[in-house]
Enzyme design. Structure first.
Site, PDB file in Angstrom:
ATOM      1  N   GLY A   1      -6.680   8.963 -10.003  1.00 19.98           N
ATOM      2  CA  GLY A   1      -5.561   8.571  -9.044  1.00 19.98           C
ATOM      3  C   GLY A   1      -5.324   6.902  -9.147  1.00 19.98           C
ATOM      4  N   GLY A   2      -4.473   6.354  -8.258  1.00 22.06           N
ATOM      5  CA  GLY A   2      -4.160   4.908  -8.376  1.00 22.06           C
ATOM      6  C   GLY A   2      -5.490   4.137  -8.436  1.00 22.06           C
ATOM      7  N   ALA A   3      -6.667   4.123  -7.734  1.00 22.44           N
ATOM      8  CA  ALA A   3      -7.787   3.415  -7.728  1.00 22.44           C
ATOM      9  C   ALA A   3      -8.436   3.321  -9.263  1.00 22.44           C
ATOM     10  CB  ALA A   3      -8.590   3.579  -6.610  1.00 22.44           C
TER      11      ALA A   3
ATOM     12  N   THR B   1       0.791  -0.970  -0.018  1.00 20.76           N
ATOM     13  CA  THR B   1       0.048   0.008  -0.096  1.00 20.76           C
ATOM     14  C   THR B   1       0.818   1.313   0.134  1.00 20.76           C
ATOM     15  OG1 THR B   1      -2.203   1.081   0.993  1.00 20.76           O
ATOM     16  CG2 THR B   1      -0.324  -0.029   2.642  1.00 20.76           C
TER      17      THR B   1
ATOM     18  N   ASP C   1      -6.824  -4.362  -7.195  1.00 18.94           N
ATOM     19  CA  ASP C   1      -7.900  -3.334  -7.089  1.00 18.94           C
ATOM     20  C   ASP C   1      -9.027  -3.205  -7.910  1.00 18.94           C
ATOM     21  OD1 ASP C   1      -6.732  -2.251  -4.693  1.00 18.94           O
ATOM     22  OD2 ASP C   1      -5.484  -0.795  -5.937  1.00 18.94           O
TER      23      ASP C   1
ATOM     24  N   GLY D   1     -18.076   0.339  -1.664  1.00 16.70           N
ATOM     25  CA  GLY D   1     -16.506   0.028  -1.907  1.00 16.70           C
ATOM     26  C   GLY D   1     -16.061  -0.874  -0.888  1.00 16.70           C
TER      27      GLY D   1
ATOM     28  N   GLY E   1     -12.408  10.945 -10.767  1.00 14.94           N
ATOM     29  CA  GLY E   1     -11.073  10.597 -10.149  1.00 14.94           C
ATOM     30  C   GLY E   1     -10.144   9.958 -11.365  1.00 14.94           C
TER      31      GLY E   1
ATOM     32  N   ASN F   1      -0.336  -4.235  -6.197  1.00 11.25           N
ATOM     33  CA  ASN F   1      -0.672  -3.996  -4.698  1.00 11.25           C
ATOM     34  C   ASN F   1      -0.646  -5.640  -4.305  1.00 11.25           C
ATOM     35  OD1 ASN F   1      -2.805  -5.593  -5.997  1.00 11.25           O
ATOM     36  ND2 ASN F   1      -4.324  -4.347  -4.704  1.00 11.25           N
TER      37      ASN F   1
ATOM     38  N   LYS G   1       3.501   1.061  -4.025  1.00 17.25           N
ATOM     39  CA  LYS G   1       2.947   0.208  -5.186  1.00 17.25           C
ATOM     40  C   LYS G   1       3.778   0.279  -6.306  1.00 17.25           C
ATOM     41  CE  LYS G   1      -1.970   0.231  -3.560  1.00 17.25           C
ATOM     42  NZ  LYS G   1      -3.570   0.671  -3.864  1.00 17.25           N
TER      43      LYS G   1
HETATM   44  P1  NDP Z   1      -5.256   8.938  -5.129  1.00 21.71           P
HETATM   45  O1  NDP Z   1      -4.246   9.916  -4.267  1.00 21.71           O
HETATM   46  O2  NDP Z   1      -4.246   8.147  -5.940  1.00 21.71           O
HETATM   47  O3  NDP Z   1      -6.405   9.760  -6.152  1.00 21.71           O
HETATM   48  C1  NDP Z   1      -7.421  10.569  -5.526  1.00 21.71           C
HETATM   49  C2  NDP Z   1      -8.346  10.807  -6.545  1.00 21.71           C
HETATM   50  O4  NDP Z   1      -9.466  11.908  -6.032  1.00 21.71           O
HETATM   51  C3  NDP Z   1      -7.508  11.908  -7.662  1.00 21.71           C
HETATM   52  O5  NDP Z   1      -7.979  11.791  -8.871  1.00 21.71           O
HETATM   53  C4  NDP Z   1      -8.042  13.199  -6.970  1.00 21.71           C
HETATM   54  O6  NDP Z   1      -8.123  14.406  -7.962  1.00 21.71           O
HETATM   55  C5  NDP Z   1      -9.514  12.940  -6.547  1.00 21.71           C
HETATM   56  N1  NDP Z   1      -9.954  14.056  -5.388  1.00 21.71           N
HETATM   57  C6  NDP Z   1      -9.609  13.960  -4.165  1.00 21.71           C
HETATM   58  N2  NDP Z   1     -10.202  14.899  -3.517  1.00 21.71           N
HETATM   59  C7  NDP Z   1     -10.979  15.604  -4.249  1.00 21.71           C
HETATM   60  C8  NDP Z   1     -11.730  16.784  -4.260  1.00 21.71           C
HETATM   61  N3  NDP Z   1     -12.003  17.196  -3.026  1.00 21.71           N
HETATM   62  N4  NDP Z   1     -12.346  17.142  -5.569  1.00 21.71           N
HETATM   63  C9  NDP Z   1     -12.070  16.520  -6.688  1.00 21.71           C
HETATM   64  N5  NDP Z   1     -11.317  15.425  -6.734  1.00 21.71           N
HETATM   65  C10 NDP Z   1     -10.795  15.074  -5.675  1.00 21.71           C
HETATM   66  O7  NDP Z   1      -6.057   7.770  -4.252  1.00 21.71           O
HETATM   67  P2  NDP Z   1      -6.505   6.365  -4.532  1.00 21.71           P
HETATM   68  O8  NDP Z   1      -6.965   6.544  -5.902  1.00 21.71           O
HETATM   69  O9  NDP Z   1      -5.287   5.533  -4.229  1.00 21.71           O
HETATM   70  O10 NDP Z   1      -7.743   6.055  -3.691  1.00 21.71           O
HETATM   71  C11 NDP Z   1      -8.800   6.849  -3.876  1.00 21.71           C
HETATM   72  C12 NDP Z   1      -9.899   6.354  -2.996  1.00 21.71           C
HETATM   73  O11 NDP Z   1     -10.164   4.940  -3.216  1.00 21.71           O
HETATM   74  C13 NDP Z   1      -9.399   6.133  -1.320  1.00 21.71           C
HETATM   75  O12 NDP Z   1     -10.497   6.897  -0.650  1.00 21.71           O
HETATM   76  C14 NDP Z   1      -9.355   4.968  -1.222  1.00 21.71           C
HETATM   77  O13 NDP Z   1      -9.821   4.495   0.135  1.00 21.71           O
HETATM   78  C15 NDP Z   1     -10.164   4.141  -2.157  1.00 21.71           C
HETATM   79  N6  NDP Z   1      -9.799   2.914  -2.434  1.00 21.71           N
HETATM   80  C16 NDP Z   1     -10.805   1.868  -2.372  1.00 21.71           C
HETATM   81  C17 NDP Z   1     -10.453   0.586  -2.749  1.00 21.71           C
HETATM   82  C18 NDP Z   1     -11.460  -0.483  -2.520  1.00 21.71           C
HETATM   83  O14 NDP Z   1     -11.129  -1.671  -2.661  1.00 21.71           O
HETATM   84  N7  NDP Z   1     -12.720  -0.078  -2.113  1.00 21.71           N
HETATM   85  C19 NDP Z   1      -9.123   0.043  -3.307  1.00 21.71           C
HETATM   86  C20 NDP Z   1      -8.186   1.312  -3.393  1.00 21.71           C
HETATM   87  C21 NDP Z   1      -8.572   2.398  -3.328  1.00 21.71           C
HETATM   88  P3  NDP Z   1      -6.856  15.235  -8.255  1.00 21.71           P
HETATM   89  O15 NDP Z   1      -6.251  14.199  -9.576  1.00 21.71           O
HETATM   90  O16 NDP Z   1      -7.566  16.258  -9.002  1.00 21.71           O
HETATM   91  O17 NDP Z   1      -6.046  15.449  -7.197  1.00 21.71           O
END
Ligand code: NDP
Length: 286
Positions: free
Chosen positions: A136-138, A69, A109, A252, A134, A94, A73
């Protein structure tokens, strides 16, 4: 004649920093217990500069595998013997499994999300249209797996173009799926022909439980499946809005359970006790 004692457990676990709040131990230990396996899941704090030593250590101690984590990763990849092609495309690992003495990188994931979609909503992604919030990684893991599984189109809506546009490009260049990026700087209205909407941002994660993505929620319809990555709490304000408008929802928690269940099978080769895992994780989030 009594059996020789065997006190040696098979070891797996997670490397992270910070890692103390990672809940995976709860569902994996419950699964090992239910399956009557003498396996242990350890939650291990590893600093970024110590990752290579930790991987050497897990080889020496004959760990059967490990989860990675934040922040490991991506940086684990050069330390492994091979990486599965989907994880290579995602650019993150992961889960590590052992193949003989070789360590192989996987990404579960997105696969956990796919299995939740198939089992929880009875939906195959083939030919379907997805909207993702979004990048990000997920989101990266989920959109790549969906594109490889035959999704027709993926619209990636993200606040930061520098993350959203490259993800759309990665999918366009490496899979048959259509992918487009939309800059998220106003309330987004979901196109009516969308099959599945996914919040893949961290908005709504405990303790910020009343927050929800900036969407025109009246664009949700009862023909859509609406999914959230937030496992805690599983009932988010985003999913409440969807349910109000008659949409089917997937939380989730289910995705996280299936992600762990896939890891269980990669490591043990056995069928996972999914319901036991779900109950253990739900109780941990209560
Ligand atoms: P990252 O930090 O890699 O990405 C976060 C994403 O959320 C980015 O695209 C970011 O946008 C966006 N974001 C965050 N805050 C805001 C906001 N206020 N307004 C708009 N966009 C926002 O995190 P991960 O992708 O690793 O994880 C995301 C979520 O997924 C986490 O909460 C994690 O717990 C959950 N998760 C759940 C899993 C499951 O199995 N259920 C597995 C993996 C993750 P920007 O690019 O603009 O910063």
């Amino acid at each position: 004649m009594s059996q020789e004692p065997n006190y040696k457990a098979d070891l797996v676990g997670v490397f992270g920093h910070p890692v103390a709040e990672n809940p995976t131990i709860v569902m994996l230990e419950a699964a090992f217990h239910a399956a009557n396996l003498n396996w242990r899941y350890l939650t291990i704090e590893v600093l970024p500069e110590d990752l290579a030593a930790a991987v050497t250590g897990m080889r020496a101690m004959q760990f059967q595998g490990i989860n990675l984590t934040i922040p490991h990763k991506v940086s684990v990849i050069p330390l492994l013997d091979d990486v599965e092609s989907d994880a290579k495309l995602i650019g993150a690992v992961n889960t590590v499994r052992k193949d003989g003495n070789r360590l192989i990188g996987e990404n579960t994931d997105g696969k956990g999300f796919l299995r939740n979609l198939r089992e929880g909503a009875g939906m195959d992604p083939g030919g379907k249209r997805f909207v993702f919030f979004g990048a990000g990684g997920a989101a990266r893991a989920m959109t790549v797996e969906l594109a490889l599984a035959g999704a027709e189109s993926l619209t990636i809506v993200n606040r930061t173009p520098e993350r959203g546009e490259p993800l759309a490009q990665l999918i366009r260049e490496n899979t048959p799926a259509h992918a487009e990026f939309v800059h998220w700087n106003h309330p987004y209205s979901i196109p009516a022909d969308t099959d599945v909407v996914v919040n893949a941002t961290s908005i709504g994660l405990f303790p910020d439980v009343s927050e929800k993505p900036d969407i025109d929620y009246d664009s949700f319809s009862d023909s859509m499946v609406v999914c959230d990555v937030i496992p805690n709490p599983p009932q988010t304000a985003f999913l409440d809005e969807a349910r109000l408008r008659g949409a089917r929802t997937l939380d989730g928690l289910g995705m996280l359970v299936y992600q762990g269940a896939i890891g269980f099978t990669l490591w043990t080769g056995k069928e996972p006790p999914v319901e036991v895992m779900r109950q253990a994780l739900a109780a941990a989030f209560d």
